[in-house]
Design a protein around this motif. Sequence first.
Motif, PDB file in Angstrom:
ATOM      1  N   LEU A   7       0.726  -1.397  -0.022  1.00 48.90           N
ATOM      2  CA  LEU A   7      -0.649   0.247  -0.315  1.00 48.90           C
ATOM      3  C   LEU A   7       0.686   1.209   0.006  1.00 48.90           C
ATOM      4  O   LEU A   7       2.000   1.079   0.816  1.00 48.90           O
ATOM      5  CB  LEU A   7      -0.870  -0.320   1.264  1.00 48.90           C
ATOM      6  CG  LEU A   7      -2.297  -0.742   1.255  1.00 48.90           C
ATOM      7  CD1 LEU A   7      -2.527  -0.350   3.015  1.00 48.90           C
ATOM      8  CD2 LEU A   7      -2.751  -0.271   0.130  1.00 48.90           C
ATOM      9  N   HIS A 226       7.754   0.663   8.472  1.00 45.92           N
ATOM     10  CA  HIS A 226       6.839   1.302   8.297  1.00 45.92           C
ATOM     11  C   HIS A 226       5.641   1.036   8.098  1.00 45.92           C
ATOM     12  O   HIS A 226       4.778   0.613   7.477  1.00 45.92           O
ATOM     13  CB  HIS A 226       7.619   3.056   8.689  1.00 45.92           C
ATOM     14  CG  HIS A 226       8.008   2.924   7.210  1.00 45.92           C
ATOM     15  ND1 HIS A 226       8.269   2.523   5.825  1.00 45.92           N
ATOM     16  CD2 HIS A 226       6.820   4.202   6.678  1.00 45.92           C
ATOM     17  CE1 HIS A 226       8.132   2.831   4.847  1.00 45.92           C
ATOM     18  NE2 HIS A 226       7.232   3.858   5.016  1.00 45.92           N
ATOM     19  N   HIS A 269       4.645   7.704  -3.401  1.00 44.83           N
ATOM     20  CA  HIS A 269       4.476   7.580  -2.173  1.00 44.83           C
ATOM     21  C   HIS A 269       3.889   8.759  -1.764  1.00 44.83           C
ATOM     22  O   HIS A 269       3.908  10.055  -1.483  1.00 44.83           O
ATOM     23  CB  HIS A 269       5.750   7.322  -1.430  1.00 44.83           C
ATOM     24  CG  HIS A 269       5.281   7.073  -0.001  1.00 44.83           C
ATOM     25  ND1 HIS A 269       5.542   7.376   0.652  1.00 44.83           N
ATOM     26  CD2 HIS A 269       6.586   5.505   0.563  1.00 44.83           C
ATOM     27  CE1 HIS A 269       5.082   6.527   2.003  1.00 44.83           C
ATOM     28  NE2 HIS A 269       5.882   5.785   1.710  1.00 44.83           N
TER      29      HIS A 269
HETATM   30  C1  HEM Z   1       8.710   0.546  -0.992  1.00 38.10           C
HETATM   31  C2  HEM Z   1       8.100   0.760  -0.088  1.00 38.10           C
HETATM   32  C3  HEM Z   1       8.058   2.400   0.539  1.00 38.10           C
HETATM   33  C4  HEM Z   1       8.804   2.921   0.535  1.00 38.10           C
HETATM   34  C5  HEM Z   1      10.499   2.870   0.389  1.00 38.10           C
HETATM   35  C6  HEM Z   1       8.467   4.013   1.730  1.00 38.10           C
HETATM   36  C7  HEM Z   1       9.744   5.036   1.428  1.00 38.10           C
HETATM   37  C8  HEM Z   1       9.501   6.066   2.910  1.00 38.10           C
HETATM   38  C9  HEM Z   1      10.113   6.996   3.458  1.00 38.10           C
HETATM   39  C10 HEM Z   1      11.730   6.773   3.193  1.00 38.10           C
HETATM   40  C11 HEM Z   1       9.431   7.613   4.148  1.00 38.10           C
HETATM   41  C12 HEM Z   1      10.117   9.138   4.637  1.00 38.10           C
HETATM   42  C13 HEM Z   1      10.429   8.887   6.183  1.00 38.10           C
HETATM   43  C14 HEM Z   1      10.327  10.517   6.652  1.00 38.10           C
HETATM   44  O1  HEM Z   1      10.574  11.176   5.605  1.00 38.10           O
HETATM   45  O2  HEM Z   1      11.015  10.235   7.591  1.00 38.10           O
HETATM   46  C15 HEM Z   1       8.448   7.366   4.320  1.00 38.10           C
HETATM   47  C16 HEM Z   1       7.064   7.818   5.346  1.00 38.10           C
HETATM   48  C17 HEM Z   1       5.862   7.049   5.265  1.00 38.10           C
HETATM   49  N1  HEM Z   1       5.757   6.192   4.988  1.00 38.10           N
HETATM   50 FE1  HEM Z   1       6.290   4.955   3.385  1.00 38.10          FE
HETATM   51  N2  HEM Z   1       7.472   3.625   2.207  1.00 38.10           N
HETATM   52  C18 HEM Z   1       7.004   2.324   1.508  1.00 38.10           C
HETATM   53  C19 HEM Z   1       6.012   2.046   1.608  1.00 38.10           C
HETATM   54  C20 HEM Z   1       4.990   2.654   2.730  1.00 38.10           C
HETATM   55  C21 HEM Z   1       3.778   1.518   2.624  1.00 38.10           C
HETATM   56  C22 HEM Z   1       2.782   0.512   2.107  1.00 38.10           C
HETATM   57  C23 HEM Z   1       3.584   2.351   3.988  1.00 38.10           C
HETATM   58  C24 HEM Z   1       2.080   2.387   4.203  1.00 38.10           C
HETATM   59  C25 HEM Z   1       0.682   1.991   4.278  1.00 38.10           C
HETATM   60  C26 HEM Z   1       4.053   3.702   4.128  1.00 38.10           C
HETATM   61  C27 HEM Z   1       3.740   4.727   5.078  1.00 38.10           C
HETATM   62  C28 HEM Z   1       4.423   5.515   5.334  1.00 38.10           C
HETATM   63  C29 HEM Z   1       3.757   7.006   6.355  1.00 38.10           C
HETATM   64  C30 HEM Z   1       2.685   6.963   6.496  1.00 38.10           C
HETATM   65  C31 HEM Z   1       5.328   7.701   6.159  1.00 38.10           C
HETATM   66  C32 HEM Z   1       4.990   9.096   7.170  1.00 38.10           C
HETATM   67  C33 HEM Z   1       4.549  10.162   6.143  1.00 38.10           C
HETATM   68  C34 HEM Z   1       4.833  11.503   6.408  1.00 38.10           C
HETATM   69  O3  HEM Z   1       4.639  11.589   7.618  1.00 38.10           O
HETATM   70  O4  HEM Z   1       4.176  12.784   6.170  1.00 38.10           O
HETATM   71  N3  HEM Z   1       5.340   3.749   3.280  1.00 38.10           N
HETATM   72  N4  HEM Z   1       8.427   6.098   3.441  1.00 38.10           N
END
Ligand code: HEM
Length: 422
Positions: A7, A226, A269
């Motif tokens: 997701l 996460h 994302h």
């Molecule tokens: C290959 C898959 C994914 C990668 C590489 C990825 C990578 C990242 C990275 C680098 C961040 C930013 C961290 C930061 O700035 O502190 C992030 C934030 C986040 N990700 Fe992912 N993510 C992936 C998939 C997902 C999935 C599947 C979900 C949830 C269903 C998700 C939910 C979130 C949430 C809730 C945040 C924080 C957003 C915010 O603070 O605005 N991510 N992700």
Amino acid sequence: APAHHDLMMAGHEGHHGEEGHHDAVPDRCAGIEFDAIAPDEKGTTYFFKGDHLWKGFAGPAELSNGSFKELDEHHHLGHVDAAFRMHSKDDPTHHDHMFFFLDNKVFSYYNHTLEDGFPKDIQDVFPGIPSHLDAAIECPEGECKTDGVIFFKGDEVYYFDIKTKTVKKRDWPHFPQCTSAFRWLEQYYCFHGHNFTRFHPVTGDVEPNYPKDARNYFMRCPNFGHGHRGSVNCTNAHLDAVTMDDKGKSYAFRGKLFMRLDSQRDGGHAFYISRFWKEVDSDVDAVFSYDGKIYFIKGDQVFIYKSEAHYTLIEGYPKSLKEELGVEGPVDAAFVCEGHAIVHIIQGGKMKRIDLSATPRSLVKEVSLPFSGIDAAMCGPEGVKVYVGAQYFEFDSPMVLSTGKIRPIPHEIPQQMLGCAH
Ligand code: HEM
């Protein structure tokens, strides 16, 4: 598998190679301090450590010279100290090239091919920038004042202006010592140890709640991760709002989340709206872009932010919808077409045209629309897109939208636009 696969993240998942079984092969899930991180021109991210690299956010270590052949043909040079992907739209000979820094040399690659004449001395290409760097990160105009590169060495931070080739030192005393740095979806990350810290590339301010462990976000590791399966509700698909600004940046909004629609190369994302537009937070009714600004309509309030990255709320806002646009809420959708000062406000089956260049705002015209139930709308070079539930419709112009008696063919909204994977 960690919870975060299916997701919220659309697009690149990285390339899966063969499993490495050799003892000397480093394991990034053991907690690695990377030497350098940078995306290539296709949006695949490379993580470097010693003579190994990882491609993308998943997969095993490989030898660097398999992807960038010449890197170990210069035996006196050590490992990659720093790397970035050049952003310099005015200079197509360098734009999107990967630059690697090894000792006092710089290598420029495009499509994994070393450019003629490289490696060169860092001094010849980036005068004023020292050898034996720790980290480097590109900063395009709009995010920094000009197209530039930020270099890190020990406690020193340098800003290099690409066009004028001038260097300014930055005084960021409380900054972590970055061993690599990476720009991802317009956000700036300094990596230190196996952690990372998000920062503001102009002020050097470090965001609260950092450092975080890189293994939870930038790589897929057992027992790390996460985001939560099912935390994004992908049934009852609809959007709250969409917009495209005159630089072509486009965004979709739904609930607490937003997603950039035009930077899919580096992976899509969804992030929380509050990450960039704290005061708006969630559940917007309509969003439109006009004159370098982005307008959010929520209930009977209007919030106006500068559209440049690090979006700042304009003083005096929010104001009431009545005061700002001369209309009563609620609003279903709103859009402005580039080069026009008219905002189209959709409410039920009606569309109001309001002149944004007139004070007080004046209603130019109100027309009846051939259908209602519109959630979101935007205007771009291809015309107007109107979003209704899980579908959208395309019209050549606002005029065609208002006069069209027949609904055009519906298209399904891509799942990734809703923050859901396919
Ligand atoms: C290959 C898959 C994914 C990668 C590489 C990825 C990578 C990242 C990275 C680098 C961040 C930013 C961290 C930061 O700035 O502190 C992030 C934030 C986040 N990700 Fe992912 N993510 C992936 C998939 C997902 C999935 C599947 C979900 C949830 C269903 C998700 C939910 C979130 C949430 C809730 C945040 C924080 C957003 C915010 O603070 O605005 N991510 N992700």
